[in-house]
Design a protein around this motif. Structure first.
Motif, PDB file in Angstrom:
ATOM      1  N   UNK A  39      41.823  22.595  34.537  1.00  0.00           N
ATOM      2  CA  UNK A  39      41.079  23.194  36.111  1.00  0.00           C
ATOM      3  C   UNK A  39      40.455  24.518  35.443  1.00  0.00           C
ATOM      4  N   UNK A  40      39.210  24.882  36.527  1.00  0.00           N
ATOM      5  CA  UNK A  40      38.811  26.435  36.783  1.00  0.00           C
ATOM      6  C   UNK A  40      39.304  27.205  37.825  1.00  0.00           C
ATOM      7  N   UNK A  41      39.522  28.159  37.776  1.00  0.00           N
ATOM      8  CA  UNK A  41      40.503  28.809  38.484  1.00  0.00           C
ATOM      9  C   UNK A  41      38.932  30.341  39.064  1.00  0.00           C
ATOM     10  N   UNK A  42      39.344  29.852  40.359  1.00  0.00           N
ATOM     11  CA  UNK A  42      38.507  30.602  40.837  1.00  0.00           C
ATOM     12  C   UNK A  42      39.011  31.825  41.830  1.00  0.00           C
ATOM     13  N   UNK A  43      39.187  33.063  41.329  1.00  0.00           N
ATOM     14  CA  UNK A  43      39.944  34.121  42.353  1.00  0.00           C
ATOM     15  C   UNK A  43      39.267  35.507  43.267  1.00  0.00           C
ATOM     16  N   UNK A  44      40.258  36.124  43.757  1.00  0.00           N
ATOM     17  CA  UNK A  44      39.103  36.827  45.261  1.00  0.00           C
ATOM     18  C   UNK A  44      40.143  37.963  45.178  1.00  0.00           C
ATOM     19  N   UNK A  45      39.839  39.024  44.993  1.00  0.00           N
ATOM     20  CA  UNK A  45      40.916  39.931  44.255  1.00  0.00           C
ATOM     21  C   UNK A  45      40.939  40.728  46.052  1.00  0.00           C
ATOM     22  N   UNK A  46      42.646  40.848  46.740  1.00  0.00           N
ATOM     23  CA  UNK A  46      43.006  41.269  47.881  1.00  0.00           C
ATOM     24  C   UNK A  46      42.956  42.357  47.022  1.00  0.00           C
ATOM     25  N   UNK A  47      43.869  42.927  46.792  1.00  0.00           N
ATOM     26  CA  UNK A  47      44.016  44.571  46.179  1.00  0.00           C
ATOM     27  C   UNK A  47      44.006  44.383  44.916  1.00  0.00           C
ATOM     28  N   UNK A  48      44.720  45.410  44.339  1.00  0.00           N
ATOM     29  CA  UNK A  48      43.707  45.785  42.796  1.00  0.00           C
ATOM     30  C   UNK A  48      44.462  44.807  41.267  1.00  0.00           C
TER      31      UNK A  48
END
Length: 364
Positions: free
Chosen positions: A114-123
């Protein structure tokens, strides 16, 4: 299902501690997960011959799921994962009398990419989705059950392989720079085939994972001990005949001028880092006691002049050495006339100034 999800959510929340840093770019991580797996299709289509199938067929769709994964974090937002998933073993009972009607089981596992796409909510906290596929294997078996006369009917076994789409979403929390935990829900479509293994379920798995991130520790900062200042000693030598008249200890005007020029080189002696020693010497003419006293007075005259110029009195001292350490040696031994001897011994009549201190102090 709801209870399992709540337990996993509480477990994930309990692992959240003090916020740490996000994973470094171009780094690797290794993880494992365990959780709840559910097959969405619980009624096998061809495991049971129609003669034995009833409306009371039962399959236990909720199973223990587990897996492991290795990942590459390209940057803060994109990564890639290769993992293995055990999706569980789903047992099946036909009708109200499984001894007669039959029992079976369906199990599946596979490799996912899989390819993993992240969106940072905090550090430290990321919301992410994973998209890719799973190469799976599904196995099934079924015992038809006993005949009326007690004999055992046939047992059927089969397996199927294939590739299906996979989608997942979750949250990931960095407990430390190197350890991260995640709560992940993934969905895999159409595992198996009705014509071979008798089922084609979808699978959903809610899992709690833990990963170790490699190379997250900062390189130790080399602490360089301050280099102590290098202590040096600098020497100056002045002819007494320039500073004083013969057999006198009062500075002549030209002597004061010579010392003023020298002062420009030694004025930066620090009250804490340096010291000046003024040594007075005479020639061999006269008694040792007299010459020692005269040399002390001459050295002190130079010290007093330097103090008046601004050298701290506790950083400068006078030493009278009399007629010791002559520099002329025996070169004047053959001279008998007094005036000629005085002229020959002139190099012995001198004042030496010795400055001891750090390189910075005596560099000028």
């Amino acid at each position: 299902m709801k209870k399992t999800a709540i337990v996993l959510a509480i477990a994930a929340a309990s692992l959240a501690t003090v916020a740490q840093a996000a994973p470094k770019d171009d780094s690797w991580y290794l993880g494992a997960k365990v959780g709840w797996s559910r097959f969405s299709e619980t009624g096998p289509a061809t495991w049971v011959q129609q003669d034995y199938k009833t409306d009371n067929d039962k399959a236990r769709a909720n199973q223990l799921g587990a897996g492991g994964y290795v990942g590459y974090q390209a940057n803060r937002y994109i990564g890639f994962e290769l993992g293995y998933d055990w999706l569980g073993r789903m047992p099946y009972k036909a009708g109200d009398n499984p001894v007669k009607n039959g029992t079976g089981a369906f199990k599946a596992h596979g490799l996912q990419l899989t390819a993993k796409f992240g969106v940072p909510l905090t550090d430290s906290l990321d919301l992410y989705t994973r998209l890719g596929g799973m190469a799976w294997r599904a196995d099934s078996k079924f015992h038809e059950g006993a005949k009326n006369d007690g004999t055992v009917r046939k047992e059927y076994k089969d397996h199927d392989t294939g590739v299906s789409g996979l989608a997942a979403a979750g949250i990931e929390y960095a407990m430390t720079k190197s350890l991260a935990t995640r709560l992940d829900y993934q969905w895999v479509w159409n595992i198996g085939d009705n014509d071979s293994v008798g089922a084609r379920p979808d699978n959903g798995m809610l899992s709690l994972g833990m990963a170790y991130r490699f190379g997250q520790q900062e390189a130790p900062i080399a602490i360089v001990a301050p280099v102590p200042p290098r202590v040096e000693t600098k020497h100056f030598s002045l002819k007494s005949d320039v500073l004083f008249n013969f057999n006198k200890a009062t500075l002549k005007p030209e002597g004061q001028e010579a010392l003023s020029q020298l002062f420009a080189q030694i004025r930066d002696v620090s009250p804490t880092d340096g010291h000046i020693t003024v040594k007075g010497y005479t020639d061999r003419i006269g008694s040792a006691a007299y010459n020692k006293k005269l040399s002390q007075h001459r050295a002190q005259a130079v010290v007093d002049f330097m103090i008046a110029k601004g050298i701290p009195s506790d950083k400068i001292s006078a030493v009278g050495l009399g007629k010791t350490d002559p520099v002329t040696g025996s070169s004047c031994d053959h001279i008998k006339r007094r005036k000629a001897l005085i002229d020959c011994l002139a190099p012995d009549r001198r004042v030496e100034i010795e400055i001891t201190g750090s390189t910075d102090v005596i560099s000028k």
